[in-house]
Design a protein around this motif. Sequence first.
Motif, PDB file in Angstrom:
ATOM      1  N   ALA A 162       8.433 -32.462  59.180  1.00 20.96           N
ATOM      2  CA  ALA A 162       9.820 -33.335  59.633  1.00 20.96           C
ATOM      3  C   ALA A 162      10.423 -32.625  60.915  1.00 20.96           C
ATOM      4  CB  ALA A 162      10.914 -33.127  58.547  1.00 20.96           C
ATOM      5  N   PHE A 163      10.360 -31.346  61.018  1.00 18.99           N
ATOM      6  CA  PHE A 163      10.884 -30.613  62.189  1.00 18.99           C
ATOM      7  C   PHE A 163      10.215 -30.536  63.187  1.00 18.99           C
ATOM      8  CE2 PHE A 163      14.254 -29.708  59.077  1.00 18.99           C
ATOM      9  CZ  PHE A 163      15.299 -30.153  59.788  1.00 18.99           C
ATOM     10  N   LEU A 164       8.749 -30.048  63.219  1.00 17.82           N
ATOM     11  CA  LEU A 164       7.792 -29.519  64.104  1.00 17.82           C
ATOM     12  C   LEU A 164       6.805 -30.421  64.262  1.00 17.82           C
ATOM     13  CD1 LEU A 164       7.627 -25.914  63.050  1.00 17.82           C
ATOM     14  CD2 LEU A 164       9.205 -26.887  64.780  1.00 17.82           C
ATOM     15  N   GLY A 165       6.490 -31.568  63.604  1.00 20.08           N
ATOM     16  CA  GLY A 165       5.360 -32.568  63.661  1.00 20.08           C
ATOM     17  C   GLY A 165       4.328 -32.214  62.834  1.00 20.08           C
ATOM     18  N   PRO A 166       3.235 -32.795  63.212  1.00 19.23           N
ATOM     19  CA  PRO A 166       2.902 -33.939  64.161  1.00 19.23           C
ATOM     20  C   PRO A 166       3.446 -35.335  63.600  1.00 19.23           C
ATOM     21  CG  PRO A 166       0.876 -33.534  63.170  1.00 19.23           C
ATOM     22  CD  PRO A 166       1.789 -32.415  62.529  1.00 19.23           C
ATOM     23  N   HIS A 167       3.979 -36.084  64.415  1.00 17.79           N
ATOM     24  CA  HIS A 167       4.421 -37.226  64.116  1.00 17.79           C
ATOM     25  C   HIS A 167       4.408 -38.315  65.677  1.00 17.79           C
ATOM     26  CE1 HIS A 167       8.282 -36.309  65.388  1.00 17.79           C
ATOM     27  NE2 HIS A 167       8.390 -35.428  64.682  1.00 17.79           N
ATOM     28  N   ARG A 168       4.157 -39.429  65.432  1.00 20.82           N
ATOM     29  CA  ARG A 168       4.108 -40.329  66.420  1.00 20.82           C
ATOM     30  C   ARG A 168       5.550 -40.922  66.789  1.00 20.82           C
ATOM     31  NH1 ARG A 168      -0.297 -42.580  63.846  1.00 20.82           N
ATOM     32  NH2 ARG A 168       1.208 -44.580  63.069  1.00 20.82           N
ATOM     33  N   PRO A 169       5.708 -41.186  68.130  1.00 19.21           N
ATOM     34  CA  PRO A 169       7.352 -41.556  68.407  1.00 19.21           C
ATOM     35  C   PRO A 169       7.830 -42.712  67.680  1.00 19.21           C
ATOM     36  CG  PRO A 169       5.959 -40.986  70.481  1.00 19.21           C
ATOM     37  CD  PRO A 169       4.842 -41.119  69.278  1.00 19.21           C
ATOM     38  N   GLY A 170       8.915 -42.643  67.019  1.00 17.72           N
ATOM     39  CA  GLY A 170       9.600 -43.345  66.233  1.00 17.72           C
ATOM     40  C   GLY A 170       9.187 -43.214  64.776  1.00 17.72           C
ATOM     41  N   ARG A 171       8.048 -42.466  64.405  1.00 15.62           N
ATOM     42  CA  ARG A 171       7.473 -42.500  63.009  1.00 15.62           C
ATOM     43  C   ARG A 171       7.658 -41.249  62.473  1.00 15.62           C
ATOM     44  NH1 ARG A 171       3.006 -43.576  61.091  1.00 15.62           N
ATOM     45  NH2 ARG A 171       3.752 -44.656  59.463  1.00 15.62           N
ATOM     46  N   ARG A 172       8.603 -40.523  62.490  1.00 20.58           N
ATOM     47  CA  ARG A 172       8.990 -39.294  62.070  1.00 20.58           C
ATOM     48  C   ARG A 172       8.696 -39.276  60.497  1.00 20.58           C
ATOM     49  NH1 ARG A 172      14.746 -35.546  62.697  1.00 20.58           N
ATOM     50  NH2 ARG A 172      13.902 -33.743  62.087  1.00 20.58           N
ATOM     51  N   LEU A 173       7.947 -38.185  60.157  1.00 19.37           N
ATOM     52  CA  LEU A 173       7.632 -38.127  58.714  1.00 19.37           C
ATOM     53  C   LEU A 173       7.053 -39.529  58.026  1.00 19.37           C
ATOM     54  CD1 LEU A 173       7.667 -35.569  56.811  1.00 19.37           C
ATOM     55  CD2 LEU A 173       9.709 -36.510  55.887  1.00 19.37           C
ATOM     56  N   TYR A 174       6.066 -40.057  58.610  1.00 16.00           N
ATOM     57  CA  TYR A 174       5.259 -41.179  57.921  1.00 16.00           C
ATOM     58  C   TYR A 174       6.222 -42.571  58.010  1.00 16.00           C
ATOM     59  CZ  TYR A 174       3.164 -37.220  55.663  1.00 16.00           C
ATOM     60  OH  TYR A 174       2.565 -36.104  55.504  1.00 16.00           O
ATOM     61  N   GLY A 175       7.396 -42.391  59.285  1.00 12.19           N
ATOM     62  CA  GLY A 175       8.144 -43.686  59.326  1.00 12.19           C
ATOM     63  C   GLY A 175       8.975 -43.949  58.421  1.00 12.19           C
ATOM     64  N   VAL A 176       9.242 -43.049  57.640  1.00 14.48           N
ATOM     65  CA  VAL A 176      10.277 -43.116  56.452  1.00 14.48           C
ATOM     66  C   VAL A 176      11.728 -43.605  57.005  1.00 14.48           C
ATOM     67  CG1 VAL A 176      10.597 -40.782  55.662  1.00 14.48           C
ATOM     68  CG2 VAL A 176      10.882 -42.824  54.066  1.00 14.48           C
ATOM     69  N   SER A 177      12.452 -44.492  56.606  1.00 20.44           N
ATOM     70  CA  SER A 177      13.747 -44.543  56.903  1.00 20.44           C
ATOM     71  C   SER A 177      14.622 -43.517  56.311  1.00 20.44           C
ATOM     72  CB  SER A 177      14.474 -45.934  56.126  1.00 20.44           C
ATOM     73  OG  SER A 177      14.468 -45.677  54.893  1.00 20.44           O
ATOM     74  N   GLY A 178      15.552 -42.928  57.055  1.00 21.34           N
ATOM     75  CA  GLY A 178      16.429 -41.805  56.506  1.00 21.34           C
ATOM     76  C   GLY A 178      15.659 -40.511  56.738  1.00 21.34           C
ATOM     77  N   ALA A 179      14.564 -40.388  57.643  1.00 19.04           N
ATOM     78  CA  ALA A 179      14.029 -39.251  57.878  1.00 19.04           C
ATOM     79  C   ALA A 179      14.990 -38.031  58.461  1.00 19.04           C
ATOM     80  CB  ALA A 179      12.760 -39.360  59.011  1.00 19.04           C
ATOM     81  N   ASP A 180      15.990 -38.483  59.156  1.00 20.12           N
ATOM     82  CA  ASP A 180      16.892 -37.471  59.774  1.00 20.12           C
ATOM     83  C   ASP A 180      17.858 -36.774  58.626  1.00 20.12           C
ATOM     84  OD1 ASP A 180      16.237 -38.173  62.212  1.00 20.12           O
ATOM     85  OD2 ASP A 180      17.822 -39.435  62.892  1.00 20.12           O
ATOM     86  N   GLU A 181      18.055 -37.881  57.494  1.00 21.85           N
ATOM     87  CA  GLU A 181      18.655 -37.109  56.303  1.00 21.85           C
ATOM     88  C   GLU A 181      17.855 -36.397  55.675  1.00 21.85           C
ATOM     89  OE1 GLU A 181      21.843 -36.551  53.929  1.00 21.85           O
ATOM     90  OE2 GLU A 181      21.978 -37.710  55.870  1.00 21.85           O
ATOM     91  N   PHE A 182      16.660 -36.823  55.571  1.00 23.52           N
ATOM     92  CA  PHE A 182      15.741 -35.913  54.823  1.00 23.52           C
ATOM     93  C   PHE A 182      15.708 -34.556  55.399  1.00 23.52           C
ATOM     94  CE2 PHE A 182      11.634 -33.836  54.624  1.00 23.52           C
ATOM     95  CZ  PHE A 182      11.413 -33.679  53.161  1.00 23.52           C
ATOM     96  N   ALA A 183      15.620 -34.506  56.642  1.00 22.69           N
ATOM     97  CA  ALA A 183      15.469 -33.207  57.440  1.00 22.69           C
ATOM     98  C   ALA A 183      16.792 -32.349  57.226  1.00 22.69           C
ATOM     99  CB  ALA A 183      15.527 -33.359  58.969  1.00 22.69           C
ATOM    100  N   ARG A 184      18.084 -32.926  57.066  1.00 24.54           N
ATOM    101  CA  ARG A 184      19.182 -32.101  56.633  1.00 24.54           C
ATOM    102  C   ARG A 184      19.053 -31.818  55.574  1.00 24.54           C
ATOM    103  NH1 ARG A 184      21.333 -36.363  60.108  1.00 24.54           N
ATOM    104  NH2 ARG A 184      21.850 -37.657  58.323  1.00 24.54           N
ATOM    105  N   THR A 185      18.841 -32.710  54.328  1.00 23.16           N
ATOM    106  CA  THR A 185      18.573 -32.200  53.007  1.00 23.16           C
ATOM    107  C   THR A 185      17.727 -31.218  52.792  1.00 23.16           C
ATOM    108  OG1 THR A 185      19.187 -34.295  52.338  1.00 23.16           O
ATOM    109  CG2 THR A 185      18.104 -32.996  50.779  1.00 23.16           C
ATOM    110  N   SER A 186      16.588 -31.095  53.293  1.00 26.22           N
ATOM    111  CA  SER A 186      15.416 -30.291  53.124  1.00 26.22           C
ATOM    112  C   SER A 186      15.976 -28.862  53.781  1.00 26.22           C
ATOM    113  CB  SER A 186      14.092 -30.718  53.888  1.00 26.22           C
ATOM    114  OG  SER A 186      14.306 -30.630  55.344  1.00 26.22           O
TER     115      SER A 186
END
Length: 304
Positions: A158-182
């Motif tokens: 989530a924080f270091l990748g790898p991920h393609r632009p716009g597809r953070r953590l498998y393109g899941v919605s709320g990826a930013d919220e997951f990052a905060r929670t984790s």
Amino acid sequence: MDRRVRRELGDFLRSRRERITPADVGLPAGARRRTPGLRREEVAQLAFISAEYYTRLEQARAPRPSREVLAQLARALRLSDAERDHLHHLAGAPPGPLPGPSREVRQSIVDLLQRLPEAAAIVLSATYEVIAWNGLAAALMEDFSALSRRDRNLIRRAFLGPHRPGRRLYGVSGADEFARTSAQHLRAAAARYRNAPEVTGLVEELLSGSEEFSRLWATHDVTARPTLCKTFEHPLVGPVTVSCDVLDIADRDQQLVIYTTVPGSPSAQALRLLSVVGTQRMDVPGFCGRSEADPRSDGRVPVV
């Protein structure tokens, strides 16, 4: 320790020794084995202590063992966290910090993954490493069996990748919220396992590699609200909206995450298609999930 406590300690050690077979620890069974489980000298060898001292421990004749010896005995006898704590209390040396997050998934949980053909499910360790999964989770997210242990850590990805632009953590919605929670959950885990190199190393790596993680870490927050609905942007079947239920496996400090869809919905149809596409792509018949701790695996978790 008084005589009664020494006797309880010896009885406990013997009971744990007798439940372990030589095969469990990679030793030959040998012929004419007169005792159930391991021999005393075998436990002593595994714990790096003298056979004489271990024998005296079981016979309630030895002085109080040190914390180091207790830790070595806990490893040799494959004690659970609860048994490890009990051993320390019997010896009059309350346990210190846990040695590290458990990565051994209970067999009943592995079996449960196999019985969820219409749901994607994964098991996460306390550090967000994916340690077990079923085939549908691999099709929805990624073929975890093709990844190294390092790359199966969701908080690192989530924080270091790898991920393609716009597809953070498998393109899941709320990826930013997951990052905060984790990040908040990892801070709590770091307190539980404050001397575990695996945990401290992960935190240091994230702090040095991600400004976002550093900002979140600095808040000292340790609680978060769960996200109950997510949408995966899958490259083959498009958006898949799922309900996300997280079940705590308290005795292992693990989480079982189950993704389900509304019956009859387009997402349910997409997930059903993924169950076929994923199996064909991996070119292996069947459907199951397996823990990395499964002795039948070779260090990678087969996903079929």
